[in-house]
Design a protein around this motif. Structure first.
Motif, PDB file in Angstrom:
ATOM      1  N   SER A 139      -7.429  -0.229   6.603  1.00 11.20           N
ATOM      2  CA  SER A 139      -6.925  -0.848   7.670  1.00 11.20           C
ATOM      3  C   SER A 139      -5.807  -0.843   7.080  1.00 11.20           C
ATOM      4  N   LEU A 140      -4.234  -0.684   6.908  1.00 13.28           N
ATOM      5  CA  LEU A 140      -3.418  -0.665   6.450  1.00 13.28           C
ATOM      6  C   LEU A 140      -2.802  -2.481   7.354  1.00 13.28           C
ATOM      7  N   PRO A 141      -1.992  -2.501   5.913  1.00 12.69           N
ATOM      8  CA  PRO A 141      -2.436  -4.059   6.002  1.00 12.69           C
ATOM      9  C   PRO A 141      -1.002  -4.543   6.795  1.00 12.69           C
ATOM     10  N   GLY A 142      -1.611  -5.301   7.646  1.00  9.37           N
ATOM     11  CA  GLY A 142      -0.909  -5.875   9.543  1.00  9.37           C
ATOM     12  C   GLY A 142      -1.640  -5.021  10.672  1.00  9.37           C
ATOM     13  N   TYR A 143      -2.752  -4.509  10.100  1.00 13.31           N
ATOM     14  CA  TYR A 143      -3.179  -3.322  11.235  1.00 13.31           C
ATOM     15  C   TYR A 143      -4.344  -3.700  11.251  1.00 13.31           C
ATOM     16  N   GLY A 144      -5.409  -3.708  12.384  1.00 12.70           N
ATOM     17  CA  GLY A 144      -6.731  -4.427  12.361  1.00 12.70           C
ATOM     18  C   GLY A 144      -7.320  -5.053  12.005  1.00 12.70           C
ATOM     19  N   PHE A 145      -8.242  -5.664  11.143  1.00 10.57           N
ATOM     20  CA  PHE A 145      -8.307  -6.493  10.176  1.00 10.57           C
ATOM     21  C   PHE A 145      -8.286  -6.959   9.326  1.00 10.57           C
ATOM     22  N   SER A 146      -7.254  -6.407   9.260  1.00  5.55           N
ATOM     23  CA  SER A 146      -6.260  -6.534   7.808  1.00  5.55           C
ATOM     24  C   SER A 146      -5.097  -7.153   8.119  1.00  5.55           C
ATOM     25  N   THR A 147      -5.459  -8.020   8.540  1.00  2.57           N
ATOM     26  CA  THR A 147      -4.128  -8.878   8.948  1.00  2.57           C
ATOM     27  C   THR A 147      -4.681 -10.621   8.483  1.00  2.57           C
ATOM     28  N   PRO A 148      -3.646 -11.500   8.148  1.00  2.00           N
ATOM     29  CA  PRO A 148      -2.412 -11.500   8.695  1.00  2.00           C
ATOM     30  C   PRO A 148      -1.158  -9.959   7.421  1.00  2.00           C
ATOM     31  N   LEU A 149      -0.465  -9.628   8.135  1.00  5.23           N
ATOM     32  CA  LEU A 149      -0.132  -9.203   6.988  1.00  5.23           C
ATOM     33  C   LEU A 149       0.503 -10.019   6.289  1.00  5.23           C
ATOM     34  N   GLY A 150       0.349 -10.198   4.897  1.00  3.19           N
ATOM     35  CA  GLY A 150       0.277 -10.461   3.564  1.00  3.19           C
ATOM     36  C   GLY A 150       1.674 -11.071   3.411  1.00  3.19           C
ATOM     37  N   PRO A 151       1.802 -11.356   1.731  1.00  3.62           N
ATOM     38  CA  PRO A 151       3.362 -11.985   1.954  1.00  3.62           C
ATOM     39  C   PRO A 151       4.121 -10.954   0.761  1.00  3.62           C
ATOM     40  N   GLY A 152       3.395 -10.315   0.471  1.00  7.88           N
ATOM     41  CA  GLY A 152       4.518  -8.952   0.170  1.00  7.88           C
ATOM     42  C   GLY A 152       4.659  -8.061   1.405  1.00  7.88           C
ATOM     43  N   GLY A 153       4.482  -8.107   2.434  1.00 10.74           N
ATOM     44  CA  GLY A 153       4.829  -7.426   3.289  1.00 10.74           C
ATOM     45  C   GLY A 153       4.980  -5.865   3.506  1.00 10.74           C
ATOM     46  N   PHE A 154       5.376  -5.217   3.856  1.00  4.58           N
ATOM     47  CA  PHE A 154       4.471  -4.097   3.996  1.00  4.58           C
ATOM     48  C   PHE A 154       5.345  -3.161   3.096  1.00  4.58           C
ATOM     49  N   ASN A 155       5.234  -1.932   2.210  1.00  4.97           N
ATOM     50  CA  ASN A 155       6.201  -0.962   2.332  1.00  4.97           C
ATOM     51  C   ASN A 155       4.805   0.286   0.960  1.00  4.97           C
ATOM     52  N   LEU A 156       5.558   1.579   1.010  1.00  8.45           N
ATOM     53  CA  LEU A 156       4.279   2.840   1.320  1.00  8.45           C
ATOM     54  C   LEU A 156       3.851   2.760   0.134  1.00  8.45           C
ATOM     55  N   PHE A 157       4.754   2.174  -1.616  1.00  5.10           N
ATOM     56  CA  PHE A 157       4.737   1.970  -2.634  1.00  5.10           C
ATOM     57  C   PHE A 157       3.967   0.773  -2.281  1.00  5.10           C
ATOM     58  N   GLY A 158       3.424  -0.200  -2.486  1.00 13.32           N
ATOM     59  CA  GLY A 158       3.013  -1.143  -2.474  1.00 13.32           C
ATOM     60  C   GLY A 158       1.724  -1.149  -2.216  1.00 13.32           C
ATOM     61  N   VAL A 159       1.377  -0.403  -0.686  1.00 10.73           N
ATOM     62  CA  VAL A 159      -0.336  -0.412  -0.077  1.00 10.73           C
ATOM     63  C   VAL A 159      -1.299   0.676  -0.906  1.00 10.73           C
ATOM     64  N   ALA A 160       0.353   1.958  -1.614  1.00 10.90           N
ATOM     65  CA  ALA A 160      -0.395   3.190  -2.353  1.00 10.90           C
ATOM     66  C   ALA A 160      -1.149   2.462  -4.002  1.00 10.90           C
ATOM     67  N   GLN A 161      -1.052   1.522  -4.229  1.00 11.62           N
ATOM     68  CA  GLN A 161      -1.192   0.226  -5.367  1.00 11.62           C
ATOM     69  C   GLN A 161      -2.250  -0.305  -5.357  1.00 11.62           C
ATOM     70  N   MET A 162      -2.102  -1.004  -3.967  1.00  6.67           N
ATOM     71  CA  MET A 162      -3.307  -1.457  -3.864  1.00  6.67           C
ATOM     72  C   MET A 162      -5.061  -0.553  -3.447  1.00  6.67           C
ATOM     73  N   TRP A 163      -4.135   1.059  -2.658  1.00  4.54           N
ATOM     74  CA  TRP A 163      -5.804   1.331  -2.971  1.00  4.54           C
ATOM     75  C   TRP A 163      -6.239   2.267  -4.346  1.00  4.54           C
ATOM     76  N   ALA A 164      -5.115   2.358  -4.505  1.00  6.50           N
ATOM     77  CA  ALA A 164      -5.729   2.500  -6.246  1.00  6.50           C
ATOM     78  C   ALA A 164      -6.273   1.247  -6.727  1.00  6.50           C
TER      79      ALA A 164
END
Length: 398
Positions: A139-164
């Protein structure tokens, strides 16, 4: 990057009090007056939404949907201060290729529910066992059970780093990536942040232009590409109000989405009406009604209507900053980036607007297929076609 290496098994367990509260709110909704013309020209028609809301309150079975989702192994972890929920279904095939699937807005991992079995056990669906995948659906940050949105907010590059980081945490040295909508941006970034481990990137749910750009030129396009460009230009003129609001005033919208299930229902159903295959007159003809309501119920129960609005806000600010930075250069290719690194595949479904001559003028994308059926929510509309395209693209990359 800070990672909590504790992978905790997770089950969806919505309390009965929350289920009862949803039904009560739906039953006691305060409906607006019906406009002179009750069609889709001004948004979701009152008559259609009332009927769908009544079904949601009285006939839709959340407990059955919850049980079906809980049949898929799920886990929770934390990466960079962000709570991450994900499905992880391993294939019985020892040679299966790991595949991470990333949804977009207004989707969720529910979007891929019909595909998990097709991907992990292709033989059960008449396919080749050699095409099996181990499937990871976060679940993307801020979506579904990947809540609450963390202190880093949301950006594609940051999410890609999390997925890696997540795929490394799961022990996958080589893996494939697919994304749709905002998830296509994550998948594209994943190839940049983890090129040593990503074998290929497959994209769907992409558009022909940028949401705040100029109308696409029509001269010189083929008949089919011209139709796609006209569709995008119409959307640019009439269909991006949701994005403007979420990317500028998310908190103002958040109150309605968090307090009214009717508001949340209409907000998402409108996009399914506009973005699914137009051959279907209603969104619930294009996708399974219960699966659509399961997706919306997930937004409601987790309060992620509000947090996804903020994720869009954060994501668009990061995107605009990236575009401004790119404007100082002169790169070409998909989304303004030169296409390098792992091979890229694109699937364009009937109602989508992606145009190869505009997206890939240099012809660097190795795999590009266009289908007459389907639309933006291909995993829900035509899971068979999307599964086959994934299998075809990744077959030589295993």
């Amino acid at each position: 990057m800070t990672t909590n290496t504790d992978l905790r098994p997770f089950r969806i367990e919505i309390s009965q009090a929350e289920v009862d509260d949803l039904k009560a709110r739906l039953t006691n909704a305060r409906w607006p007056a019906t406009p002179p013309v009750d069609d889709w020209s001004r948004g979701v028609p009152v008559g259609y939404l009332r009927e769908l809301a009544e079904y949601w309150a009285n006939d839709y079975d959340w407990r059955a949907a919850e049980a079906a989702l809980n049949e898929i192994p799920q886990f929770m972890t934390e990466i960079n201060g962000q709570r991450i929920h994900f499905f992880h279904q391993r294939s019985a095939s020892p040679d299966a290729l790991p595949l991470i699937l990333t949804h977009g807005w207004p989707g969720s991992p529910v979007e891929f529910q019909q595909m998990i079995g097709r991907l992990t056990d292709p033989a059960a669906y008449g396919g080749d066992p050699a095409d099996a995948f181990h499937v990871v659906v976060p679940s993307l940050p801020g979506y579904g059970f990947s809540t609450p949105l963390g202190p880093g907010g949301f950006n594609l590059f940051g999410v890609a780093q999390m997925w890696a980081e997540l795929m490394s945490l799961l022990g996958y040295e080589r893996y494939a990536a697919h994304g749709t909508d905002a998830g296509s941006g994550v998948a594209g970034m994943l190839a940049m942040v983890d090129p040593a481990h990503v074998v290929g990137v497959h994209l769907a749910g992409v558009t022909a232009g940028t949401p705040f750009g100029e109308p696409l030129p029509l001269d010189g396009l083929s008949e089919s590409d011209r139709a796609r460009a006209e569709r995008f230009n119409t959307m640019l003129d009439e269909g991006f109000g949701y994005l403007v609001l979420q990317s500028t005033r998310p908190q103002t919208l958040a109150y309605s989405l968090n307090d009214s299930p009717i508001g949340q229902l209409a907000w998402i159903v409108e996009k399914f009406a506009e973005w699914t295959d137009p051959i279907h007159p209603l969104p619930t003809d294009a996708v399974d009604r219960d699966q659509l309501l399961t997706n919306i119920s997930l937004y409601w129960f987790t309060g992620s209507g509000a947090s996804t609005a903020h994720a869009v806000y954060d994501g668009m600010r990061a995107w605009k900053a990236m575009v401004a930075q790119q404007a100082q250069g002169d790169s070409e290719g998909w989304g303004g980036h030169e296409v390098t690194g792992p091979p890229t595949g694109v699937a364009v479904f009937g109602a989508e607007s992606a145009i190869r001559s505009l997206a890939d003028p240099a012809g660097r994308i190795e795999h590009w297929n266009e289908y007459e059926r389907g639309g933006h929510f291909a995993a829900m509309e035509v899971p068979d076609l999307l599964t086959a395209d994934l299998q075809s693209f990744f077959k030589p990359l295993r």
